[in-house]
Design a protein around this motif. Structure first.
Motif, short mmCIF file in Angstrom:
data_model
loop_
_atom_site.label_atom_id
_atom_site.label_comp_id
_atom_site.label_asym_id
_atom_site.label_seq_id
_atom_site.Cartn_x
_atom_site.Cartn_y
_atom_site.Cartn_z
N ALA A 196 0.83 -1.21 0.00
CA ALA A 196 0.00 0.00 0.00
C ALA A 196 0.86 1.26 0.00
O ALA A 196 0.55 2.25 -0.67
CB ALA A 196 -0.93 -0.01 1.22
N ALA A 197 1.97 1.22 0.74
CA ALA A 197 2.85 2.39 0.81
C ALA A 197 3.48 2.69 -0.54
O ALA A 197 3.68 3.86 -0.90
CB ALA A 197 3.93 2.16 1.87
N SER A 198 3.78 1.65 -1.33
CA SER A 198 4.38 1.86 -2.65
C SER A 198 3.38 2.47 -3.63
O SER A 198 3.76 3.19 -4.54
CB SER A 198 4.92 0.54 -3.20
OG SER A 198 3.86 -0.37 -3.44
N ARG A 199 2.10 2.19 -3.42
CA ARG A 199 1.07 2.73 -4.32
C ARG A 199 0.72 4.17 -3.98
O ARG A 199 0.65 5.02 -4.87
CB ARG A 199 -0.19 1.86 -4.26
CG ARG A 199 -0.03 0.48 -4.91
CD ARG A 199 -1.40 -0.16 -5.11
NE ARG A 199 -2.13 -0.29 -3.87
CZ ARG A 199 -2.10 -1.36 -3.08
NH1 ARG A 199 -1.33 -2.40 -3.42
NH2 ARG A 199 -2.80 -1.42 -1.96
N ARG A 200 0.49 4.45 -2.71
CA ARG A 200 0.00 5.79 -2.32
C ARG A 200 1.09 6.68 -1.74
O ARG A 200 0.88 7.88 -1.54
CB ARG A 200 -1.11 5.65 -1.29
CG ARG A 200 -0.71 4.88 -0.03
CD ARG A 200 -1.76 4.94 1.06
NE ARG A 200 -1.46 4.05 2.15
CZ ARG A 200 -0.56 4.28 3.10
NH1 ARG A 200 0.14 5.39 3.05
NH2 ARG A 200 -0.35 3.41 4.08
N GLY A 201 2.28 6.11 -1.48
CA GLY A 201 3.32 6.89 -0.83
C GLY A 201 3.17 6.85 0.68
O GLY A 201 2.15 6.39 1.22
N LEU A 202 4.19 7.31 1.38
CA LEU A 202 4.18 7.28 2.84
C LEU A 202 3.44 8.48 3.40
O LEU A 202 3.60 9.61 2.92
CB LEU A 202 5.62 7.27 3.38
CG LEU A 202 6.47 6.04 3.06
CD1 LEU A 202 7.89 6.24 3.55
CD2 LEU A 202 5.87 4.80 3.71
N SER A 203 2.65 8.24 4.43
CA SER A 203 2.00 9.33 5.14
C SER A 203 3.03 10.04 6.02
O SER A 203 4.17 9.59 6.18
CB SER A 203 0.86 8.80 6.00
OG SER A 203 1.35 7.94 7.01
N THR A 204 2.64 11.15 6.63
CA THR A 204 3.56 11.90 7.47
C THR A 204 4.01 11.08 8.67
O THR A 204 5.20 11.05 9.02
CB THR A 204 2.88 13.19 7.96
OG1 THR A 204 2.46 13.97 6.84
CG2 THR A 204 3.85 14.02 8.82
N ALA A 205 3.07 10.37 9.30
CA ALA A 205 3.42 9.54 10.46
C ALA A 205 4.33 8.39 10.05
O ALA A 205 5.29 8.06 10.76
CB ALA A 205 2.15 9.00 11.13
N GLU A 206 4.06 7.79 8.90
CA GLU A 206 4.91 6.70 8.42
C GLU A 206 6.30 7.20 8.07
O GLU A 206 7.32 6.54 8.35
CB GLU A 206 4.27 6.03 7.22
CG GLU A 206 3.04 5.20 7.56
CD GLU A 206 2.33 4.69 6.33
OE1 GLU A 206 1.56 3.71 6.45
OE2 GLU A 206 2.53 5.27 5.24
N MET A 207 6.37 8.39 7.48
CA MET A 207 7.67 8.97 7.14
C MET A 207 8.47 9.26 8.41
O MET A 207 9.68 9.01 8.46
CB MET A 207 7.47 10.26 6.34
CG MET A 207 8.78 10.91 5.91
SD MET A 207 9.73 9.88 4.80
CE MET A 207 8.74 10.01 3.31
N ASN A 208 7.81 9.75 9.44
CA ASN A 208 8.50 10.00 10.72
C ASN A 208 9.03 8.71 11.32
O ASN A 208 10.13 8.67 11.88
CB ASN A 208 7.55 10.69 11.70
CG ASN A 208 7.21 12.11 11.29
OD1 ASN A 208 7.97 12.75 10.56
ND2 ASN A 208 6.08 12.62 11.75
N ALA A 209 8.23 7.65 11.23
CA ALA A 209 8.68 6.35 11.76
C ALA A 209 9.87 5.82 10.98
O ALA A 209 10.84 5.31 11.55
CB ALA A 209 7.53 5.35 11.72
N VAL A 210 9.82 5.94 9.65
CA VAL A 210 10.93 5.46 8.82
C VAL A 210 12.18 6.27 9.09
O VAL A 210 13.29 5.72 9.19
CB VAL A 210 10.53 5.53 7.33
CG1 VAL A 210 11.73 5.26 6.44
CG2 VAL A 210 9.43 4.52 7.04
N GLU A 211 12.04 7.59 9.24
CA GLU A 211 13.20 8.43 9.53
C GLU A 211 13.80 8.06 10.88
O GLU A 211 15.03 8.07 11.05
CB GLU A 211 12.79 9.90 9.50
CG GLU A 211 12.51 10.43 8.10
CD GLU A 211 12.07 11.87 8.11
OE1 GLU A 211 11.87 12.43 9.22
OE2 GLU A 211 11.93 12.47 7.03
#
Length: 512
Positions: A323-338
C-alpha cells in the motif's frame, strides 16, 4: 530463403577488418563512458543510475514493490556533528543492564560449559570496582584494606574468601556487594545481600557527608561512599525488575535519579526506559526520551531505537509495504521510517538481532557504543518490547536496509551522526566471546550489479578492440564465425517456417 542466406553471406564477406576495428573501438568507448557516468552517480548518490531507473520506473510497471521511497531522512541535525566529534569514538562504557555474575553468568557456564565473559571485559570490571569502591584512606579501616586487595584479585574464589574475611572483622558494604555479585546463585540471594550492603552503606554515606569539606581525604571517602550507595540502590532496583516487581523498580530508579541528578554517567535512565516499556507506559517513556534524547548528550542504541519504536508504534499495526508503494508514505509513516534510519545509522547491528537473523548471546559487562556489543545488550533486553508492538518488526524489516543506500560511504561521512568508527570491530572482538559468537561488522556497501556489469563489458570490448587492431584478419574470421553461429537458430526457424507454409505465400511475404 536461399536469397536471404546469400545476402547475409554477401554482407559478411564485404565487411573489411577496418569495420571490425571501428565497431569494437566504438563499443569500448560507449561502454567506458557509461562506466564513468555510473561510477560518478554511485559516488554522489550511493546507487546505480540504471538500477535506480529500473526500480523507480520499470519495477512499478511490472507490479513490484518499491521500498526505496522510504530512504529520505531529516538532515537538520548536521550542525551538531562538530560537537559530537569530541566524543571518543571507541570509548568502552559500563553496560547499564549488565547481569549478575553469580546468579546469571555463572549459571550459564554451569549449563553450557562456556565462558560468557572475556578476560578483557572482566579486567575492565576490576578497574571499575577499584575506581568506584576504593579510596586512598582505605588503610585506616582493616575491612576496607582487605577489600582493596580483593578487587584486584583475578581468582573469583580468592575475591569471595577476602570478602568473608572482611565481614569477620566488621560490617563492610563493599564486601556484601562482592558476595551479592559473585557468590549468590539466585537473584533472591543477591537482593538479600544488597539490602545488607545498603544498610551499612547508608550509614557510611551519612557520616562521610558531614565530613566531606574537612579535607581532600574526607572528600575522597565521600565520593567513594556515594558511588557505593548509588551502585547498591541501582542493583536493588534491577533485582526488583528481574523478580517481577517492575513498578517498585521504576520507583526506586526515579528516586535514585532525583537524589543523584548529576550522576548521568551511570545511565540509570536506560534501566528506567526498559522497565517503563515492560509496563507499556509509553507516555512516560516518551517523557524520559524528551529529557535524555538531546544533541549535547551521548547517544545510545537504547535512546535511538526506543524513539524509533514509539514512532513505529503509531503506524506499524496498519503498515503495508504494498500500500505504501502505491500511495506513498504518510507523514506519520515517514516520521517512523526516519526514526528507524536514524537508529540504524547510529548502530547498524541491532536489526539483525531484533529480526532474529542472528543468534543472541549473553550481553557483556561493558559495551562499545555503535558496536556489536551494544547491539547484543540492547536486543537481549528489548526484543520482547518490539515483539509486543504489533507490526513494529515488520516495519523495521521493510525499511532498515534503506539506511545503507542513503549513506553510500558511512565510514567517511555521516548523515545524522559522525562517521562510523572503524575501530569498533577490534574492540568488540575483545569484549565478546568470539569462540562461539561471530562478531557483527559494519555492512560495507557493495558495488551495484550494473556497475560491475558495465566494467566487465568495457574491459571485454576494449580487449576485442585491441585484438582486432593487432590481428584484423583473424578477428574478421572469428567475427564471421560468431555471427554465423548467432544467426544459426534464426536460419533453422526460417527453414521450418518455409517447409510448413506454401511456397507462393512465403514468396509474397518475402517480397513484402
Amino acid at each position: 530463403m536461399f536469397g536471404s542466406e546469400s545476402s547475409l553471406s554477401m554482407f559478411l564477406n564485404t565487411l573489411t577488418p577496418k569495420f571490425y576495428v571501428a565497431l569494437t573501438g566504438t563499443s569500448s568507448l560507449i561502454s567506458g563512458l557509461i562506466l564513468i557516468f555510473e561510477w560518478w552517480y554511485f559516488r554522489k548518490y550511493g546507487t546505480s543510475f540504471i538500477e535506480q531507473v529500473s526500480v523507480s520506473h520499470l519495477r512499478p510497471l511490472l507490479g513490484g514493490v518499491d521500498n526505496s521511497s522510504s530512504n529520505n531522512s531529516n538532515t537538520s541535525n548536521g550542525d551538531a556533528d562538530s560537537s559530537r566529534q569530541s566524543v571518543s569514538e571507541c570509548k568502552v562504557w559500563r553496560n547499564p543492564l549488565n547481569l549478575f555474575r553469580g546468579a546469571e553468568y555463572n549459571r550459564y557456564t554451569w549449563v553450557t560449559g562456556r565462558e560468557p565473559l572475556t578476560y578483557y571485559d572482566m579486567n575492565l570490571s576490576a578497574q571499575d570496582h577499584q575506581t568506584f569502591f576504593t579510596c586512598d584512606s582505605d588503610h585506616i579501616r582493616p575491612a576496607d584494606a582487605i577489600m582493596q586487595k580483593a578487587w584486584r584479585e583475578r581468582n573469583p574464589q580468592a575475591r569471595i574468601s577476602a570478602a568473608h574475611e572482611a565481614l569477620e572483622l566488621e560490617d563492610c558494604a563493599t564486601a556484601y556487594i562482592l558476595l551479592a555479585e559473585e557468590e549468590a546463585t539466585t537473584i533472591v540471594e543477591a537482593e538479600k545481600l544488597f539490602k545488607q550492603a545498603l544498610k551499612v552503606g547508608e550509614g557510611c554515606y551519612r557520616r562521610s557527608q558531614q565530613l566531606q569539606h574537612h579535607g581532600s581525604q574526607y572528600e575522597a571517602q565521600h565520593r567513594r561512599d556515594t558511588n557505593v550507595s548509588v551502585y547498591i540502590k541501582r542493583r536493588l532496583a534491577m533485582c526488583s525488575r528481574k523478580l517481577g516487581r517492575t513498578r517498585e523498580a521504576v520507583k526506586m530508579m526515579r528516586d535514585l535519579m532525583k537524589e543523584f541528578p548529576l550522576l548521568s554517567m551511570f545511565n540509570i535512565h536506560e534501566n528506567l526506559l526498559e522497565s517503563l516499556l515492560e509496563l507499556q507506559n509509553y507516555a512516560d517513556v516518551q517523557a524520559v526520551l524528551a529529557k535524555y534524547d538531546d544533541i549535547s548528550l551521548p547517544k545510545s542504541a537504547t535512546i535511538c531505537y526506543t524513539a524509533a519504536l514509539l514512532k513505529a508504534r503509531a503506524v506499524s499495526d496498519k503498515f503495508s509495504p504494498e500500500a505504501a508503494s502505491r500511495r506513498g508514505l504518510s507523514t506519520a509513516e515517514m516520521n517512523a521510517v526516519e526514526a528507524i534510519h536514524r537508529a540504524v545509522e547510529f548502530n547498524p547491528h541491532v536489526p539483525k538481532y531484533l529480526l532474529e537473523m542472528k543468534s543472541l548471546i549473553l550481553p557483556p559487562e561493558h559495551i562499545l557504543k555503535r558496536g556489536d556489543s551494544e547491539a547484543i545488550a540492547y536486543a537481549f533486553f528489548h526484543l520482547q518490547h518490539w515483539k509486543r508492538v504489533e507490526g513494529a518488526l515488520n516495519l523495521l524489516h521493510c525499511t532498515w536496509e534503506g539506511t545503507f543506500r542513503m549513506i553510500p560511504y558511512p565510514l567517511e561521512k555521516g548523515h545524522l551522526f559522525y562517521p562510523y568508527p572503524i575501530c569498533t570491530e577490534t574492540a568488540d572482538r575483545e569484549l565478546l566471546p568470539t569462540v562461539f559468537h561471530e562478531v557483527s561488522v559494519y555492512p560495507k556497501k557493495e558495488l551495484p550489479f550494473f556497475i560491475l556489469f558495465t566494467a566487465g563489458l568495457c574491459s571485454f570490448t576494449a580487449m576485442l578492440a585491441l585484438l582486432t587492431h593487432q590481428f584484423p584478419e583473424l578477428m574478421g574470421v572469428f567475427a564471421k564465425a560468431f555471427l554465423g553461429t548467432l544467426f544459426a537458430p534464426l536460419n533453422f526457424i526460417m527453414e521450418k517456417v518455409e517447409s510448413i507454409l506454401p511456397s507462393g505465400l512465403w514468396h509474397q511475404l518475402t517480397r513484402i
